[in-house]
Design a protein around this motif. Structure first.
Motif, short mmCIF file in Angstrom:
data_model
loop_
_atom_site.label_atom_id
_atom_site.label_comp_id
_atom_site.label_asym_id
_atom_site.label_seq_id
_atom_site.Cartn_x
_atom_site.Cartn_y
_atom_site.Cartn_z
N ASP A 163 0.93 -1.40 0.09
CA ASP A 163 -0.08 0.04 0.08
C ASP A 163 0.95 1.22 -0.02
OD1 ASP A 163 -1.59 1.97 0.31
OD2 ASP A 163 -2.40 1.54 2.31
N THR A 165 0.15 4.28 0.13
CA THR A 165 -0.14 5.45 0.99
C THR A 165 0.87 5.51 2.27
OG1 THR A 165 -1.73 4.40 1.78
CG2 THR A 165 -2.36 5.48 -0.09
N LEU A 166 1.41 3.96 2.41
CA LEU A 166 2.00 3.98 3.79
C LEU A 166 3.17 4.85 3.67
CD1 LEU A 166 1.66 0.25 4.67
CD2 LEU A 166 0.52 2.18 5.71
N ALA A 169 2.40 8.54 3.95
CA ALA A 169 1.96 8.64 5.26
C ALA A 169 3.29 8.97 6.27
CB ALA A 169 0.94 7.71 5.98
N LEU A 173 4.63 12.48 7.83
CA LEU A 173 4.62 12.63 9.20
C LEU A 173 6.12 13.31 9.69
CD1 LEU A 173 2.80 9.23 10.50
CD2 LEU A 173 2.16 11.81 10.89
N VAL A 184 9.66 1.90 6.83
CA VAL A 184 8.37 1.07 6.30
C VAL A 184 8.48 0.04 5.17
CG1 VAL A 184 6.16 2.03 5.25
CG2 VAL A 184 7.15 3.56 6.84
N PRO A 187 10.85 -3.08 6.11
CA PRO A 187 10.19 -4.08 7.06
C PRO A 187 9.28 -4.93 6.20
CG PRO A 187 10.44 -1.88 8.33
CD PRO A 187 10.98 -1.93 6.84
N ILE A 273 -2.27 -11.24 23.51
CA ILE A 273 -2.52 -9.77 23.50
C ILE A 273 -4.12 -9.63 23.58
CG2 ILE A 273 -2.80 -7.46 22.18
CD1 ILE A 273 -0.10 -8.34 21.18
N ALA C 86 -4.13 4.62 6.23
CA ALA C 86 -2.74 4.23 6.09
C ALA C 86 -1.77 4.19 7.33
CB ALA C 86 -1.61 5.36 5.24
N LEU C 87 -2.30 3.47 8.35
CA LEU C 87 -1.59 3.01 9.60
C LEU C 87 -0.59 2.03 9.15
CD1 LEU C 87 -4.52 2.95 11.85
CD2 LEU C 87 -2.89 4.50 11.92
N PHE C 88 0.32 2.14 9.90
CA PHE C 88 1.51 0.96 9.62
C PHE C 88 1.28 -0.20 10.00
CE2 PHE C 88 3.93 5.19 10.06
CZ PHE C 88 4.04 5.29 8.73
N PRO C 89 1.03 -1.50 9.25
CA PRO C 89 0.40 -2.48 9.96
C PRO C 89 1.44 -3.28 10.85
CG PRO C 89 0.81 -2.91 7.56
CD PRO C 89 1.17 -1.24 7.88
N LEU C 90 2.74 -3.25 10.72
CA LEU C 90 3.83 -3.72 11.39
C LEU C 90 4.20 -3.09 12.65
CD1 LEU C 90 6.03 -4.78 8.06
CD2 LEU C 90 4.33 -6.10 9.43
N MET C 91 3.47 -1.99 12.91
CA MET C 91 3.77 -1.32 14.08
C MET C 91 2.71 -1.17 15.12
SD MET C 91 5.84 2.07 12.86
CE MET C 91 6.62 2.08 11.26
N TYR C 99 5.50 7.60 15.52
CA TYR C 99 6.47 7.39 14.36
C TYR C 99 7.26 8.90 14.07
CZ TYR C 99 8.13 6.30 9.89
OH TYR C 99 8.97 6.20 8.77
N GLY C 129 -0.22 -0.70 23.36
CA GLY C 129 0.77 -1.92 22.89
C GLY C 129 -0.17 -2.86 21.97
N LYS C 130 -1.41 -2.36 21.36
CA LYS C 130 -2.27 -3.16 20.46
C LYS C 130 -1.69 -3.09 19.11
CE LYS C 130 -6.54 -3.61 22.83
NZ LYS C 130 -6.92 -5.12 22.71
N ARG C 131 -2.05 -4.09 18.35
CA ARG C 131 -1.46 -4.12 17.23
C ARG C 131 -2.84 -3.56 16.22
NH1 ARG C 131 2.32 -7.66 16.12
NH2 ARG C 131 1.59 -8.20 13.89
N GLU C 134 -6.12 -5.22 15.66
CA GLU C 134 -7.07 -5.67 16.56
C GLU C 134 -8.01 -4.51 16.95
OE1 GLU C 134 -4.64 -8.08 20.08
OE2 GLU C 134 -3.30 -6.54 19.17
N ARG C 147 -2.12 9.95 15.39
CA ARG C 147 -0.64 9.95 14.80
C ARG C 147 -0.37 11.25 14.01
NH1 ARG C 147 0.52 5.81 10.09
NH2 ARG C 147 -0.60 7.53 8.80
#
Lengths: 280, 293, 368
Positions: A163, A165-166, A169, A173, A184, A187, A273, C86-91, C99, C129-131, C134, C147
């Protein structure tokens, strides 16, 4: 009708059995011959079990040297091919201009080129352009010309689902383009990076055709094996084959186990979690 | 391009363009161009380079294509590679189909792993394994003689049998994988529907399954043919002096330092592969974009 | 004020295609401003020009006295909320919010404090701490805003961030966004094709069509006094009647339409003979009592269909000229006094009819 179907299924099973026998029988025969006391690699006549040929192979300095060169070449190819393939993949996945099709065709062409032709043209070019005659570095260049394509294809497949847009973004920022890449893009590409490294190393390690023309007097493992096979074959080469197959299987097995372990861990982590969220 | 600059920065763009450019130029195009240039020049000692004799000529190609010995080998390489392709297709199609129809995913996975394992073994060693079976005093001849089928050993190696069996064996995976990928995407209901309508099994394959698998089929055939025609290790080990392969001619010239002639041979090999691609694409009515997926 | 955002004669062309032309607007610091228009009207292009991903072909964009030309997105004092967030899925949530500070080299401790502060602001404390996977849609929405706010931008740009949510949540988020904007105290620039969102949240709205601004004004101003046929047809529902001016007097005019001569306001001072359109909101039409059926602006026809929408009844009337007229009646709990198929007369006050110059209107099919 039932009978026909059952007969058909039996035929399919039988064929599959035959097919796998065809795949594995020669390899088993080759491995087994490594343990025969005979002086030529064969099972008949069987002259008794021995590990002698493993000892002979173990004591061959040329083998170790070739193994070392193979590692050296393999690592260099990994570094070069990842660097080039990643650049190509980034370019191809972001380039929307005309000429993309042509560029893609050019970058993919090396995998469709006979390896022997790549080897020959590498040797000719470097001899002509810089009076460099064959050595392990040329083999690295020759192999990388097409192994980079494999890496590029792996990266492109992953980037296709990326994606974009990541990245925007992250830029928005305040990240610099370099920070965007390291935090980004990279990873995200990590799984593809692992596959590309593994594939590039294996491809390089196994390569014979291209290497043969560009390596000159140096010797990688396949070149060493080919040399051994040309004159006075002894079961020592079977021992080498046996060791290589064992090493390959071991590497493949541990790779697979590591993958399973990673998946299991990430699953249990997300479950944990989930519990926390539920209890809080 | 300004948005690319924002995205990658100056350094990033410099990396992307330099790396791709070097790859394209230094590793691919320039070597190829110099090789083609070599193919059209006579083989001369270095002192005569640039001299009056150093001019473009078709002499090398005349030797490659008109010499009787070379002609035989060239044609042999073509028909043998076609035969290898057809045999691979025939051997792999049932396996790929069975694998694609396998409903238990765990079993299919193990079968796939079992398929891949032999191909992790070095090509030279795979050819060597067959050499042990097919050589003059190899296992096959021993078995056939002890069973009384033949009275003296059959020369598999010099009668081209070794090369063909070895090539089929070596490049099977490159036929199975594209076929499997194509067949796996076939809706099994189509096969059931065709059977329900009363089509015999061969009609089902001819009318339903094969047309669907066409891109994979073309891909598998092209890659197998090119690998076979360009193979060097297998003919070296499984072909005797009486059954040379075209690539061996290239290597002989390379070893004899006549790189001009070697380049001409290589040029012909590449042209042969291109022609084969075009023929397959025309026969199967597929486009390049269908295959290269 | 110091951080007012000004677009001055901004234009953008992509090859032969004109995406935005001659847009000039002043956006006061700390206000909630919306660009409203159908898809393809150029509003997203404007947003991307403000955030720096696209350079304008002409004109300039200023923040206070600072000209933004040539400043790359990562150095602009703006932050963008993407349509897909566009939230970073791996963070994790905390890593996402922190960030912008991390890439600026802010220490982990200071970052942690800011993240906590932001989570407080969006009422998601304890989610650090959530992904991302979730979280629910609404939570993701708020994380994306946190953010962006964490880097303390002067201007927050929002690109239709609510479009992926379901109706209920969308309405809830409207109120929430407005509250967040008040608390953060910075300029929000909001892009949407949903007039309900724009009108509900904004201090001021710019209605766009075909790369140009049709009208700028407060929400009620846009709704009650649309300045063009496009705005009148795009914002809210209207009965649209096409015709020609036959008479004028002061603030009013008479327009000859397919359903007869009708009287309405004439803010654009059209004169006799001008091609014009009459706009009447459904809620301004009422069922005429039997005794006053001779007043101006009455239309007679058969009730064609009645749709009950809870708050209102939406009624379509087939005029004797076979033209359809829509009106909405508030549901006062007593039900309707007439049945479908019955003949009725409806009317509206001349002050509720708006006569504008004939022009392109927003067709339903261009509104996604």
């Amino acid at each position: 009708m039932m009978l026909m179907e059952r007969l058909g299924r039996f035929c399919a099973r039988a064929y599959l059995g035959l097919f796998f026998a065809y795949l594995f029988a020669p390899l088993f025969y080759m491995i087994a011959a490594a343990f025969n006391r005979s002086s030529v690699p064969t099972l008949s006549p069987w002259r008794g079990f021995t590990l002698h040929w493993f000892a002979v192979a173990w004591q061959d300095d040329r083998l170790w040297q070739a193994l070392g060169t193979s590692f050296l070449v393999g690592c260099a190819v990994v570094v070069l091919s990842i660097t080039l393939g990643l650049a190509g993949a980034l370019l191809m996945s972001r380039l929307k201009a005309r000429g993309r099709g042509l560029l893609y065709a050019l970058l993919v062409a090396p995998v469709l080129m006979p390896g022997i032709v790549i080897g020959l043209s590498t040797a000719i070019f470097w001899d002509r352009a810089a009076q460099v005659s064959g050595f392990w570095g040329l083999a690295v260049l020759g192999q990388s010309s097409f192994i980079s394509t494999y890496c590029m294809l792996i990266f492109m497949a992953r980037l296709q689902r990326f994606d974009e847009t990541l990245e925007e973004a992250a830029l928005d920022l305040g990240a610099s383009p370099r920070q965007v890449f390291w935090t980004v893009t990279l990873p995200y590409l990590r799984p593809a990076l692992f596959s590309a490294v593994a594939l590039a190393f294996i491809q390089s390690f196994e390569n014979y055709n291209t290497t043969l023309f560009s390596i000159g007097i140096d010797e990688t493992l396949p070149i060493y094996i080919a040399g051994k096979l040309r004159v006075g074959v002894t079961p020592a080469i079977n021992a080498v084959a046996c060791a290589m197959i064992a090493a390959t299987l071991l590497a493949g097995l541990s790779f697979e186990l590591a993958r399973l372990y990673r998946r299991k861990r990430s699953r249990s982590r997300s479950r944990r979690i989930g519990h926390q969220a539920a209890s809080s | 391009m300004s948005s690319a600059l924002t995205r990658f920065g100056r350094l990033g763009l410099a990396y992307i363009f330099t790396a791709t450019g070097l790859w394209l130029l230094v590793l691919m195009l320039l070597p190829l161009i110099v090789t083609i240039d070599y193919a059209f020049r006579p083989f001369l000692p270095p002192v005569d380079w640039g001299g009056p004799n150093d001019r473009y000529t078709f002499d090398n190609f005349a030797v490659v294509l008109l010499n009787k010995f070379n002609q035989t080998i060239f044609l042999k390489t073509i028909w043998a590679s076609v035969l290898v392709t057809v045999l691979s297709l025939a051997a792999c199609y049932p396996v790929a189909y069975t694998l694609a129809r396998e409903k238990r995913s765990g079993r299919a996975r193990w079968l796939a792993i079992a398929l891949i394992i032999p191909f992790l073994v070095n090509e030279l060693l795979r050819a060597f394994a067959w050499q042990l079976l097919l050589s003059y005093k190899g296992l096959f001849n021993q078995v056939l003689m002890s069973l009384g089928f033949i009275s003296e050993p059959f020369d598999f190696i010099n009668k081209n049998v070794g090369v063909i069996v070895g090539l089929v064996y070596t490049y099977l995976l490159f036929m199975i994988l594209p076929l499997y990928t194509a067949l796996e995407s076939l809706d099994p209901n189509l096969v059931d529907a065709a059977r329900d309508l009363g089509a015999p099994w061969w009609r089902i394959h001819w009318d339903v399954v094969l047309p669907h698998a066409k891109p994979g089929l073309a891909n598998g055939c092209i890659v197998t043919f090119m690998l076979a025609a360009g193979s060097f290790a297998v003919p070296q080990l499984l072909g005797g002096t009486g059954s040379l392969w075209f690539t061996q001619l290239i290597y002989n010239q390379f070893n004899a330092i006549n790189w001009n002639m070697g380049a001409a041979y290589a040029f012909c090999l590449v042209i042969l592969c291109l022609v084969f691609i075009v023929i397959v694409m025309w026969l199967l009515r597929v486009r390049l974009s269908d295959i290269a997926r | 004020m110091k951080n007012d955002l000004a677009l001055i004669g901004v234009a953008k062309t992509f090859g032969p295609h004109v995406a935005v032309q001659d847009v000039s607007v002043d956006i006061a610091e700390g206000s909630f401003f919306s660009f409203l228009g159908p898809s393809g009207c150029g509003k997203t292009t404007i947003l991307r020009m403000i955030s720096g991903f696209i350079e304008p072909s002409a004109g300039s964009i200023r923040l206070g006295t600072l000209d933004l030309a040539g400043i790359v997105p990562n150095r602009r004092p703006t932050a963008l909320i993407f349509q897909n967030l566009a939230l970073f899925p791996l963070m994790s949530v905390a890593e996402n919010i922190g960030y912008g500070l991390k890439v600026r080299g802010v220490s982990a401790a200071a970052r942690g404090r800011k993240v906590d502060e932001m989570l407080d602001l969006i009422a998601l404390s304890g989610f650090a701490g959530k992904r991302i996977e979730e979280l629910s849609g609404g939570q993701r929405q708020r994380i994306a805003i946190a953010r962006a706010l964490a880097v303390e931008p002067k201007v927050l740009l929002l690109d239709e961030p609510l479009s992926a949510l379901d109706l209920k949540l969308r309405q809830h988020m409207r109120a929430e966004l407005r509250t967040l904007q008040r608390r953060a105290g910075i300029t929000f620039i909001y892009i949407t094709h949903d007039q309900g969102e724009a009108l509900a949240m904004s201090d001021r709205v710019a209605v766009m069509s075909k790369g140009q601004i049709e009208q700028i004004g407060g929400s009620s101003d846009i709704y009650d006094n649309p300045g063009s046929a496009f705005v009148a047809s795009f914002v809210g529902e209207s009965n649209i009647l096409v015709g020609r001016i036959t008479a004028t007097d002061g603030q009013f005019a008479v327009i000859e339409t397919a359903v007869g001569d009708l009287r309405g306001r004439n803010p654009k001072h059209l004169t006799t003979g001008d091609a014009a359109m009459l706009f009447v909101r459904p809620e301004r039409l009422r069922i005429a009592a039997a005794e006053d059926d001779l007043v101006v602006n009455s239309l007679t026809g058969d009730i064609n269909e009645v749709m009950f929408e809870g708050l209102t009844f939406i009624i379509t009337l087939r005029h004797v000229s076979s033209r359809l007229v829509t009106l909405s009646l508030a549901n006062d709990g007593t039900g309707l006094a007439f049945a479908p198929g019955s003949r009725q007369t409806v009317s509206f006050s001349p002050a509720d009819g708006l006569i504008l110059p004939a022009g392109p209107i927003a067709r339903l099919d261009v509104v996604p």
